[in-house]
Design a protein around this motif. Structure first.
Motif, PDB file in Angstrom:
ATOM      1  N   TYR A   1       0.827  -1.205   0.000  1.00 40.33           N
ATOM      2  CA  TYR A   1       0.000   0.000   0.000  1.00 40.33           C
ATOM      3  C   TYR A   1       0.861   1.255   0.000  1.00 40.33           C
ATOM      4  CZ  TYR A   1      -3.707  -3.188   1.497  1.00 40.33           C
ATOM      5  OH  TYR A   1      -4.611  -4.224   1.569  1.00 40.33           O
ATOM      6  N   ALA A   2       0.320   2.324  -0.542  1.00 44.50           N
ATOM      7  CA  ALA A   2       0.928   3.636  -0.372  1.00 44.50           C
ATOM      8  C   ALA A   2       0.785   4.041   1.087  1.00 44.50           C
ATOM      9  CB  ALA A   2       0.237   4.651  -1.277  1.00 44.50           C
ATOM     10  N   ASP A   3       1.755   4.776   1.589  1.00 48.01           N
ATOM     11  CA  ASP A   3       1.718   5.197   2.989  1.00 48.01           C
ATOM     12  C   ASP A   3       0.460   6.018   3.298  1.00 48.01           C
ATOM     13  OD1 ASP A   3       5.315   5.756   3.311  1.00 48.01           O
ATOM     14  OD2 ASP A   3       4.098   3.944   3.527  1.00 48.01           O
ATOM     15  N   SER A   4      -0.008   6.760   2.313  1.00 49.70           N
ATOM     16  CA  SER A   4      -1.149   7.650   2.527  1.00 49.70           C
ATOM     17  C   SER A   4      -2.457   6.909   2.770  1.00 49.70           C
ATOM     18  CB  SER A   4      -1.312   8.588   1.332  1.00 49.70           C
ATOM     19  OG  SER A   4      -1.511   7.848   0.138  1.00 49.70           O
ATOM     20  N   VAL A   5      -2.526   5.625   2.399  1.00 45.68           N
ATOM     21  CA  VAL A   5      -3.769   4.871   2.562  1.00 45.68           C
ATOM     22  C   VAL A   5      -3.617   3.687   3.501  1.00 45.68           C
ATOM     23  CG1 VAL A   5      -4.455   5.537   0.225  1.00 45.68           C
ATOM     24  CG2 VAL A   5      -3.436   3.268   0.622  1.00 45.68           C
ATOM     25  N   LYS A   6      -2.411   3.425   3.953  1.00 42.83           N
ATOM     26  CA  LYS A   6      -2.152   2.273   4.808  1.00 42.83           C
ATOM     27  C   LYS A   6      -2.992   2.363   6.078  1.00 42.83           C
ATOM     28  CE  LYS A   6       2.018   1.071   4.257  1.00 42.83           C
ATOM     29  NZ  LYS A   6       3.488   1.010   4.316  1.00 42.83           N
ATOM     30  N   GLY A   7      -3.644   1.258   6.416  1.00 46.42           N
ATOM     31  CA  GLY A   7      -4.491   1.221   7.589  1.00 46.42           C
ATOM     32  C   GLY A   7      -5.923   1.654   7.335  1.00 46.42           C
ATOM     33  N   ARG A   8      -6.180   2.262   6.167  1.00 52.30           N
ATOM     34  CA  ARG A   8      -7.540   2.711   5.822  1.00 52.30           C
ATOM     35  C   ARG A   8      -8.101   1.938   4.641  1.00 52.30           C
ATOM     36  NH1 ARG A   8      -8.327   7.706   3.930  1.00 52.30           N
ATOM     37  NH2 ARG A   8      -6.250   7.878   2.997  1.00 52.30           N
ATOM     38  N   PHE A   9      -7.263   1.553   3.686  1.00 50.32           N
ATOM     39  CA  PHE A   9      -7.697   0.852   2.480  1.00 50.32           C
ATOM     40  C   PHE A   9      -7.240  -0.605   2.547  1.00 50.32           C
ATOM     41  CE2 PHE A   9      -7.756   4.702  -0.671  1.00 50.32           C
ATOM     42  CZ  PHE A   9      -8.549   5.402   0.218  1.00 50.32           C
ATOM     43  N   THR A  10      -8.045  -1.481   1.951  1.00 54.43           N
ATOM     44  CA  THR A  10      -7.693  -2.890   1.872  1.00 54.43           C
ATOM     45  C   THR A  10      -7.958  -3.387   0.463  1.00 54.43           C
ATOM     46  OG1 THR A  10      -8.295  -3.231   4.200  1.00 54.43           O
ATOM     47  CG2 THR A  10      -8.093  -5.189   2.813  1.00 54.43           C
ATOM     48  N   ILE A  11      -6.950  -3.990  -0.141  1.00 57.49           N
ATOM     49  CA  ILE A  11      -7.093  -4.585  -1.465  1.00 57.49           C
ATOM     50  C   ILE A  11      -7.296  -6.089  -1.301  1.00 57.49           C
ATOM     51  CG2 ILE A  11      -4.606  -4.892  -1.810  1.00 57.49           C
ATOM     52  CD1 ILE A  11      -5.060  -4.225  -4.790  1.00 57.49           C
ATOM     53  N   SER A  12      -8.167  -6.657  -2.124  1.00 58.46           N
ATOM     54  CA  SER A  12      -8.401  -8.098  -2.077  1.00 58.46           C
ATOM     55  C   SER A  12      -8.843  -8.545  -3.467  1.00 58.46           C
ATOM     56  CB  SER A  12      -9.461  -8.452  -1.032  1.00 58.46           C
ATOM     57  OG  SER A  12     -10.703  -7.841  -1.354  1.00 58.46           O
ATOM     58  N   ARG A  13      -8.856  -9.846  -3.691  1.00 59.42           N
ATOM     59  CA  ARG A  13      -9.329 -10.341  -4.965  1.00 59.42           C
ATOM     60  C   ARG A  13     -10.263 -11.500  -4.748  1.00 59.42           C
ATOM     61  NH1 ARG A  13      -4.245 -10.967  -8.504  1.00 59.42           N
ATOM     62  NH2 ARG A  13      -5.879 -11.299 -10.075  1.00 59.42           N
ATOM     63  N   GLY A  14     -11.171 -11.678  -5.683  1.00 61.89           N
ATOM     64  CA  GLY A  14     -12.162 -12.718  -5.581  1.00 61.89           C
ATOM     65  C   GLY A  14     -11.564 -14.097  -5.806  1.00 61.89           C
ATOM     66  N   ASN A  15     -12.344 -15.112  -5.477  1.00 57.59           N
ATOM     67  CA  ASN A  15     -11.879 -16.490  -5.614  1.00 57.59           C
ATOM     68  C   ASN A  15     -11.561 -16.850  -7.061  1.00 57.59           C
ATOM     69  OD1 ASN A  15     -12.125 -16.925  -2.870  1.00 57.59           O
ATOM     70  ND2 ASN A  15     -14.231 -17.640  -3.046  1.00 57.59           N
ATOM     71  N   ALA A  16     -12.258 -16.240  -7.990  1.00 57.12           N
ATOM     72  CA  ALA A  16     -12.026 -16.525  -9.401  1.00 57.12           C
ATOM     73  C   ALA A  16     -10.809 -15.803  -9.936  1.00 57.12           C
ATOM     74  CB  ALA A  16     -13.253 -16.145 -10.217  1.00 57.12           C
TER      75      ALA A  16
END
Length: 121
Positions: free
Chosen positions: A60-75
């Motif tokens: 993550y960029a430092d500016s969003v760390k702790g606030r944003f979460t990236i994830s991907r679907g099972n497919a």
């Protein structure tokens, strides 16, 4: 030709949340890492977050760390960006990208069309 399409942008008050989605429009057989970038008016495009093909690695960029979460679907052909505690400075057009696991835009081969996120104060 696979296209990546973002959705989920909109207008939200500061402190609120949004969830962005990015899905492939066709079948993909390549093992792409996925990234999110954003571009505010008058500014250069900047890295937000990235996730590896397996989903085991994220950055993550430092500016969003702790606030944003990236994830991907099972497919594996869908990626999400959960954005919490949004700030007015998060206002930008958000782009998803597919390619090599990297925080640099040059590492990505395919880009979505972008979705607008506006955070009001």
């Amino acid at each position: 030709q696979v296209q990546w399409v973002e959705s989920g942008g909109g207008l939200v008050q500061a402190g609120g949340s949004l969830r962005l989605s990015c899905a492939a429009s066709g079948r993909t057989f390549n093992t792409y890492a996925m990234g999110w970038f954003r571009q505010a008016p008058g500014k250069e495009r900047e890295f937000v977050a990235a996730i590896s093909w397996s989903g085991d690695s994220t950055t993550y960029a430092d500016s969003v760390k702790g606030r944003f979460t990236i994830s991907r679907g099972n497919a594996k052909n869908t990626v999400y960006l959960q954005m919490n505690s949004l700030k007015p400075e998060d206002t930008a057009v958000y782009y998803c990208a597919a390619g090599r696991y990297s925080s640099r835009s040059g590492g990505y081969d395919y880009w979505g069309q972008g979705t607008q996120v506006t955070v009001s104060s």
